[in-house]
Structures are given as C-alpha cells and as structure tokens.
Scaffold this motif. Structure first.
Motif, PDB file in Angstrom:
ATOM      1  N   ARG A 171       0.811  -1.212   0.000  1.00 63.25           N
ATOM      2  CA  ARG A 171       0.000   0.000   0.000  1.00 63.25           C
ATOM      3  C   ARG A 171       0.849   1.268   0.000  1.00 63.25           C
ATOM      4  NH1 ARG A 171      -5.373  -0.891   1.852  1.00 63.25           N
ATOM      5  NH2 ARG A 171      -5.789  -3.062   2.360  1.00 63.25           N
ATOM      6  N   ASN A 172       2.002   1.218   0.667  1.00 58.69           N
ATOM      7  CA  ASN A 172       2.779   2.444   0.848  1.00 58.69           C
ATOM      8  C   ASN A 172       3.923   2.560  -0.141  1.00 58.69           C
ATOM      9  OD1 ASN A 172       4.262   0.326   1.891  1.00 58.69           O
ATOM     10  ND2 ASN A 172       5.243   1.572   3.453  1.00 58.69           N
ATOM     11  N   GLN A 173       3.973   1.723  -1.174  1.00 57.18           N
ATOM     12  CA  GLN A 173       5.052   1.763  -2.149  1.00 57.18           C
ATOM     13  C   GLN A 173       4.648   2.589  -3.362  1.00 57.18           C
ATOM     14  OE1 GLN A 173       5.635  -2.439  -2.789  1.00 57.18           O
ATOM     15  NE2 GLN A 173       7.264  -2.564  -1.252  1.00 57.18           N
ATOM     16  N   ALA A 174       5.615   3.355  -3.893  1.00 57.50           N
ATOM     17  CA  ALA A 174       5.364   4.144  -5.100  1.00 57.50           C
ATOM     18  C   ALA A 174       5.243   3.210  -6.300  1.00 57.50           C
ATOM     19  CB  ALA A 174       6.488   5.147  -5.307  1.00 57.50           C
ATOM     20  N   VAL A 175       4.215   3.437  -7.136  1.00 58.88           N
ATOM     21  CA  VAL A 175       3.934   2.544  -8.251  1.00 58.88           C
ATOM     22  C   VAL A 175       3.738   3.362  -9.521  1.00 58.88           C
ATOM     23  CG1 VAL A 175       2.906   0.767  -6.786  1.00 58.88           C
ATOM     24  CG2 VAL A 175       1.454   2.545  -7.771  1.00 58.88           C
ATOM     25  N   TRP A 176       3.747   2.671 -10.656  1.00 58.23           N
ATOM     26  CA  TRP A 176       3.471   3.249 -11.981  1.00 58.23           C
ATOM     27  C   TRP A 176       2.557   2.291 -12.718  1.00 58.23           C
ATOM     28  CZ3 TRP A 176       4.705   1.334 -16.905  1.00 58.23           C
ATOM     29  CH2 TRP A 176       4.481   2.219 -17.965  1.00 58.23           C
TER      30      TRP A 176
END
Length: 914
Positions: A171-176
């Motif tokens: 949930r707290n990870q940066a994604v693309w």
C-alpha cells in the motif's frame, strides 16, 4: 554483548579510523571517525549519564595533557573503555529501534494476512459499486470485468504483483501504471527497466549518433512503447491528479479519492465518474437518446457505451447487385454481399456456371483462342474482357542481341545478325564473346584474382565461382554473448539465432526469446491457483503461486468417506484430511440389537504413550503421538423401562444395565403398629397371598421397636406409657406442677384435669386464693384476689395533693387524682412569698452588676498606669487599694444558706396553713 555489537556495526558499515572524542556544544561527547564528517560507522552524539558526564570530558582533557612526566595512562584507559561502552550501547539501541520500526511497517503495510476474512464483503461492495452500470437499458456486465478485476485485486491480499521483481505491491510503495495494459509496477523497477531498455537499443550506435535520437522503451507486459521523455520519475495516483497520494485505509490503495474524470476510450465526449481507480475506465454510463442502425425505430434512451443498437427488423437496403434487398436484421456497417445464386456466363462467354449474385463477372480457365487480326495466329490470353489486340509478331522486330531490326511477316522468325552478343554476363563484370545467338548466354569462364567475402584471403579462380574462405568470424553478435562463427563473414553478422534459455524471474520457465542483451521480459504465463477440488481458482502471474494462498472454495468436499458411512457430512472444500465424522454410528449392537447412537468412532485419535522413555534428563520430552484407530461401540444407552425392587417407580435404565435395581428410596410400607413405615432402603418384599393392602409391610421389613409417638392432648407434656400401638392413648393421671396467676405459689394438679378443663375452670385451678401482689400504675398494691390478666384500675387509697408552690396540701382518692379531676390552686399568701423571693433575686443581681463595674474600673486604671512608663516602685505607691465588700468576699457561702432558709420558711408557712 561484544558479538552483538560487532554484528550491528558490521551491518551498518565500519568506521574509517579510530573513534576520537570531540567536544560538542552540550555536556555530552560526540563520536566521529578519524576522517571527519559523518562516517558510515559513526553513531552520532553519545549522551553519558549525569554521574559521569563531566568526568569523561575532564578525563579526556587530562589524557591529552598528561603526556609529560606527570601524566598517567590509567585515566586514558578508563576514558577509552567508557567511550567504547557508550558507543556499543548507542549502536545496539539504534539497531533495536530500526528493527522495531521495520517490524511495525511490515505489519501495517502487509496485505497478505489481515484481509482474508473480508473477501466476501469486498466482493459485495464492488458488486454494489458497478450494479448501477447494468440496471438500465442493455447494460453489459462483460465490459466491466476488467475494471472489476483491477479494483478487486487492489483490495485482495497479495493480488497486485510487480511483474519485474515478482513481488507484491504494498500500500505504501510508489507505483506506476501502464496506460496500455494498466499493469502496475514498482516505481524503482520500471525506472530501471526503462533505463536498461534505452541503453540496450542505443548501444550499437557510434558515439556520434548517441543521444541524437529518442529511442523508445517498451512496457514489460504489453510492449506498448513510450518515449524517453515519458520515463516515470514521479509517483502519481491512478488518475494523475495528485502527486505522492497519501496512504488512506478508507480508499483504494494508491488512489487520491477524487473523481477520475479521465476521457473514455473510444472517446465519446464524456468523462469517467468513478473515484480514482486502477485499471481501465468502465464503459460510459451516461444516458443518450439514439436510434437504431437502420433508422426505422424511434429514438430511445440508452447508455452512451451501448448507444448503437439493432431494432431486429429487416434491413431493406438495396444490395450492390441492384436487384435484391438486404434481408438481414438491422445491422451496423455495410450490407453483406447478395447471398442469392444464378447461372451466369464467364467473361469470354464459353462457360456457364451457377454463381453468387454478388459477383456476376468471372473468368474461366480456358485460353481465349480467337483469331488475331493477322489471320495466322490465335489469342493466347486466358479468358479476358475486350479485344484481343494486334499480333505480337507483327511490325519491326530485333535480333536476339538487340543490335539489328528486321521487317518480316509474322510467319517468319527473326534471324541472327552475326555480330558479337556483347551482353553483360551474370558476373556483372565481363560480356558475352559469342556471336549473336538465341537463348541465355553461357557462364563466365575467365580467371580472375578474387577476394573472399570477409576480405582476408585472395585466390585466382573462374569468375563465375564464388570464393568463400574457411575462416570463422569471431565477432560477438548483438546479444554480446555468442560469437558469429559464420564462415567468411563480411561483417554484417546476423542477429543471434539461439534461444536465450535464461531462467525467468518466476523460476519456472526459461526465456523463449532469441538470445538478447539485458533483462528478459517477465514471464508471460499465468498460473491458476486452485482449491483442493479444482473448481475454484484464481489466476496469478507465474511465480506467485508459491506465495499465493489457495482461494476459499464454496463447493462441497467431494472426497469419499473414510469411515463405514456411505456419505460424509457436508463441508466446504479444503486441503488436508477431512474433519472427523460426527454422524451417528448406527451399527447394530450384538447383545441387544439396537443401533449405536454415538458419533462415528471409526477413526478416533488416541494418544499413544509409553513408547519411548528418555534415557536421561538432558533429553527433551517428545510430543505425544496420536494414532487413528477404530474404537468399539460404547455400551447401549437405549432406555428400557424397569420397576424397582420395592415397586416404587418405573424408571428408564440403559439397555446395558437392565436388571433388578434399588431406587434408593425408603421402603415406606406400613408396619403392624399402623403408625410407622419401613425405613429400609428399597428392597424386595414378599407379597402375602390374599392380603388386600398392597402397602403392608412384609417379612423383610423392619419390626417397630419405638415408643408411642402419637400427639398428646394440648397442654400434656408427658409421653404415652405404652409402646407404639394402634388406636387412642389412655388418659394421663400424672400430677402437673403449675404456677398461680401471681407467679408466687406452685400448685399440683392432675394433668387430665388441666387438659380437659375450659377457660374458667383453668383460671380457678390456677388461682392461689391470696391477694394479688402486683402494683397498680399509681404505685399502690392491687386489692383483688389472685387473678389472670391485667389488674383493674380502681385504686381508692388516700393520697396528698399540693399546690404549685408546695405550701397547701390535701388528702384525696388516688383514682381521682390520676384522672385530673381535682386540683389545688395557690392563695394570696403563696403569691406574697413568691414576690419576696423575686425581690431578693433582683437585689442580688444588682449587687453583682455593681461589683463587676468596680472590677472593670480597677483594671482600666491599672492599664493606664502601665502605659505611663513609670517605674515599678512608683507604680506600687500610686496604686489605689481596692477593698472588697463583705458580700463579694462571702457571696458563694451566703447564697446556699439563704436558699435553705427560704425553703424552710416556706415549708413552715405551708404547714401552719394545713
């Protein structure tokens, strides 16, 4: 302690050089590496306790200045030890805090354990979210499946997977998110992928070309190409409005919570109305008014995504054949070709065949054969349209070498001109040296010095033969792993044709592509994680099946029963062994023939003990072993009605315990005395034939040995002298000692007289015939004879009554005085005596008041003299001697005497008046 400290320091990097003490602005000591600044092994500022904070600094200063003859090495050693211990403490403290933070983060961010129980609720919520898209005209749920799948995976535990690293997206990870396939990747993973892809594409270029062209990079999943400028470097929400969206447990992960407002694809002019969501936008839910394809039906309101519709009426448009109309239902696009069949001639008219009405022009496979205008030759074209044209042999024609022209009839062939052919041979260098001839030229046979294809060797040989040397190319192919190894390679080495064969990130498959540089594309395969029965499954990327929990299956378990029952209890599909069978056993018991009602016990777990004995206390006790075994059926518990030995009750007994029994009650049969019952515990009784009373005691019962226990007449305290007997007891003739009414004299009377007498006779028997000794309320003795109850209040004895001042007295009857019928009032003499006594009291009060005033005056004068400051001797001379009066001296003695005299005087006056 030392080992743990070394592990912490080793994990964080080692400081370069020794730690030295540097003074800081506070009272503490800051530890720094020898190189200055923040070293990898530095631990920041150490804060010693108050008991040795100043000592450390002082010792450090003393150690630096103690290098002379008066210096000592002991303080320096103690300072170093303190610094090392403080450093160890700080290192371990920071390591523990970092481990605790990491544990809390992993627990808070993990999406694989605490959401398993809410999958059903999440499914209902998602279904309710999208139900409005299908409740109105012609909503198609199939178009929503992709959006549902992505939203559902965003909530499910571990469903979102980065295909590059094959790890869960937290949930707290940066994604693309890819705009083509909407697949989600970690931001560092996709940045590294784009950088590597661009480098691999541009690496074969020269240094002059590098950076001049914008080479794209592909999506790892769908191969959708992005420009270099589109390389992600910021973390945005799904709709792209908010940068670094905050973590909110009430929103979809990585969502900003605002309305999406992305344009639909294909574009219809509307925007998505869902909140910021993963995956593609659902079909446009707006309502528009539109007509059908054929424009015959009236316009109706429909979803914008399904605005094109068919009225199912016949199309009726004229087909391309121009003769028939379209008979298909209302449809989109152009009408299909006419499906009807008719007999039609080919273009040349030689053949007739049944052909589709939509294609009336067709060609047969026969040569035309029509005579050309020359009259000597026929047309050699296949069935064609139009005129055949002129004869190809008419007019001026060239010789075979194309150097001379001849005008000959079409029936004659063109002769050779006799000149040299001079056509360029196949080698492209030399020309044909033969005379003009028909047919192809021969091969070039001249010998030349030829270079091989790679340019490393030369050889003299015929021109028409190619020269390939045996040298193998040692250049690396574009994969940069394998050599070319092609013989006589000119330098343009072909791409590597070998398979990559590297194991993909899934650890299950190998790369199927040809050998390449850089990272392999993610495994395109998907794996179905199934439940035990295989009906319920979830599709996950290959490699995630090891960490993905099997789905919860709602189907019933289909395994065959392991006990004697024909079918097992209904329960959900599961892994592992089935739960124990709880159905009734229903086996037929051998002794009684009843069915066993107990739960199935074919596979009962029995704890097996005593198999292994430890040889000593150093051996750890092993866990108890449980084995599955079939237990025998328990004793039959079917209730059978049985009568007890004493025939008191009929109770249901378990079938295995049926037989004569005692109910444990008291026998209760009437004994011969007719007064008592048998007190034995329930026992067998022999019934006497012909006895009408079934409750009569038998020979096995007790014999009554008690005394008579019948109730005695009221008032008789004596027991019956006879043993326990039937019938009435004889009269009691014993003497009874009783008290008279006045409780003074004891009387002896026969018991039967007392118990049989009425109230008046009992009062007479209980009277002692003496005067009653009781006192009346007035204090006088009762004049009646010994009697029961309260004494009558009729006292006639003379009593003396006085006036209020006690001077006058008279003799009157007691009962009249008690009833306040007579009273004596004071006369004039009494009033005069009262007045004299009041005057005496007033005189005494007045004298006491004057005495108090004189005392206060004397105290005032004495206080004023003290204020004047005179000496003590002079003050004594000037003091006024106050002499007390006789009344003040002896008033405490005179007052009681005066009171006594007044009382005696009043008493004498009252006596004289009588």
């Amino acid at each position: 302690m030392e080992a743990s400290w070394r592990q912490v320091v080793g994990g964080r990097g080692r400081a370069r050089g020794r730690a030295t003490a540097a003074p800081s602005s506070g009272n503490g000591v800051r530890l720094r590496g020898a190189g200055g600044g923040r070293e990898k092994g530095s631990v920041g500022a150490a804060r010693p306790g108050p008991s040795h904070g100043g000592t450390v600094a002082a010792a450090a200063a003393g150690g630096s200045a103690g290098n002379g003859p008066g210096g000592s090495e002991a303080p320096q050693a103690s300072v170093v030890r303190e610094l090392m211990s403080q450093r160890k403490f700080e290192e371990i403290k920071k390591a523990n805090q970092a481990a605790a933070r990491k544990l809390v983060e992993e627990h808070f961010n993990s999406s694989s354990e605490d959401e398993g129980d809410d999958e059903g609720k999440q499914g209902k919520i998602i279904a309710n979210t999208f139900i409005t898209y299908t409740t109105q005209t012609d909503g198609d749920t199939r178009e929503l499946e992709r959006t549902k799948q992505y939203v559902n995976e965003a909530f499910q535990a571990g469903a979102m997977t980065c295909l590059i690293c094959i790890a869960s997206v937290k949930r707290n990870q940066a994604v693309w998110s890819c705009s083509g396939c909407f697949c989600i990747f970690h931001m560092p993973c996709i940045q590294k992928w784009a950088k590597d892809s661009q480098f691999l594409v541009s690496s074969p270029l020269t240094d002059d070309d590098f950076g001049k062209r914008d080479y794209p990079w592909p999506c790892p999943k769908c191969r959708f190409e992005y420009k270099r400028s589109e390389t992600p470097n910021r973390y945005y929400c799904y709709c792209g409005k908010v940068e670094d969206p905050p973590l909110d447990p009430w929103l979809v992960p990585h969502s900003c919570g605002q309305v999406c407002e992305r344009e639909f694809k294909p574009s219809c002019g509307h925007k998505c109305l869902l909140l910021c969501h993963p995956g593609p936008c659902p079909p446009c839910p707006k309502m528009v008014t539109t007509t059908c394809y054929c424009k015959k039906a009236k316009p109706i309101p429909r979803r914008c995504s399904a605005k094109e519709w068919s009225c199912q009426l016949q199309c009726g448009r004229k087909l391309l054949c121009g003769q028939h109309k379209c008979e298909n239902p209302c449809h989109a696009g152009n009408c299909q070709p006419c499906p009807r069949v008719s007999r039609q001639k080919c273009v040349c008219g030689k053949k007739v065949a049944e052909r589709s009405c939509a294609s009336p022009l067709w060609h047969c496979d026969q040569v035309c054969g029509k005579t050309l205008p020359c009259g000597n030759h026929t047309c050699e074209q296949i069935c064609h349209v139009g005129a055949c044209g002129e004869c190809p042999r008419s007019g001026k024609r060239f010789c075979p070498c194309q150097k001379s022209k001849f005008s000959l009839p079409c029936t004659e062939d063109v002769p050779t001109c006799g000149d040299s052919c001079d056509k360029v041979l196949e080698c492209g260098i030399h020309r044909c040296s033969q005379r003009c001839h028909r047919g192809p030229c021969e091969t070039c046979r001249q010998e030349v010095e030829k270079h091989c294809r790679c340019g490393k060797h030369t050889k003299r040989m015929p021109c028409h033969k190619p020269y390939l040397c045996e040298t193998k190319c040692i250049k690396m192919r574009d994969c940069q792993k394998h050599q070319c190894r092609r013989k006589c390679c000119p330098g343009n080495c072909p791409p590597c044709d070998q398979n990559c064969g590297r194991t993909l990130g899934c650890r299950n498959h190998k790369c199927p592509s040809v050998c390449h540089r850089g990272s392999c594309y993610p495994c395109p395969e998907t794996v179905d994680v199934k439940c035990n029965c295989g009906i319920t499954k979830v599709t996950v990327p290959c490699g995630r099946e090891r960490t993905t929990r099997p789905p919860k299956c709602k189907e019933l378990c289909s395994r065959p029963p392991t006990c004697h029952h024909t079918s097992q209890e209904k329960h959900r599909c599961h892994f592992g062994s089935c739960p124990p069978c709880h159905q009734p056993c229903q086996k037929v018991l051998e002794k009684c023939g009843h069915l066993c009602p107990a739960s199935c016990h074919d596979q009962a777990l029995i704890k097996q003990t005593g198999r292994y004995q430890p040889t000593g206390p150093w051996e750890q006790p092993s866990e108890p072993t449980f084995i599955q075994t079939t237990l025998p059926c328990p004793p039959c518990q079917v209730p059978i009605p049985m009568e007890c030995l004493g025939k008191h009750e009929i109770s249901p007994l378990p079938c295995h315990a049926v037989g004569p029994y005692s109910c444990k009650r008291v026998c209760g049969r009437t004994l011969d005395c007719k007064n008592h019952t048998c007190m034995k515990e329930c026992h067998k009784v022999t019934v006497i034939d012909g006895c009408p009373d079934k409750n009569k005691a038998g020979t096995e019962c007790f014999q009554c040995e008690e005394g008579c226990s019948k109730s005695r007449p009221l008032g008789c305290p004596h027991p019956c002298v006879l043993p326990c007997h039937p019938g009435e007891c004889p009269p009691c003739v014993q003497m009874l000692r009783i008290k008279c009414h006045c409780k003074i004299t004891s009387l002896y009377v026969e018991c039967r007289k007392i118990t049989t007498a009425d109230i008046n006779e009992k009062n007479l028997l209980s009277s002692c015939k003496n005067q009653c000794p009781k006192e009346l309320p007035c204090g006088h003795r009762c004049k009646e004879m010994c009697h029961p109850g309260e004494c009558p209040f009729n006292c006639n004895q003379k009593v003396k009554l006085r006036c209020p001042c006690k001077r006058i007295k008279k003799d009157l009857q007691c009962n009249k005085v008690r009833e306040n019928q007579v009273s004596i009032e004071c006369d004039a003499t009494c009033k005069e005596m009262k007045q004299k006594a009041s005057e005496i009291k007033e005189a005494e009060a007045k004298a006491a008041l004057e005495e108090e005033k004189r005392r206060q005056q004397a105290e005032l004068e004495a206080f004023e003299n003290r204020l004047k400051g005179r000496r003590k001797k002079n003050r004594k001379r000037d003091e006024v001697a106050v002499e007390l009066s006789l009344w003040q001296k002896y008033k405490y003695y005179l007052l009681p005497v005066c009171g006594v005299v007044l009382v005696v005087f009043a008493w004498s006056i009252a006596r004289d008046a009588d």
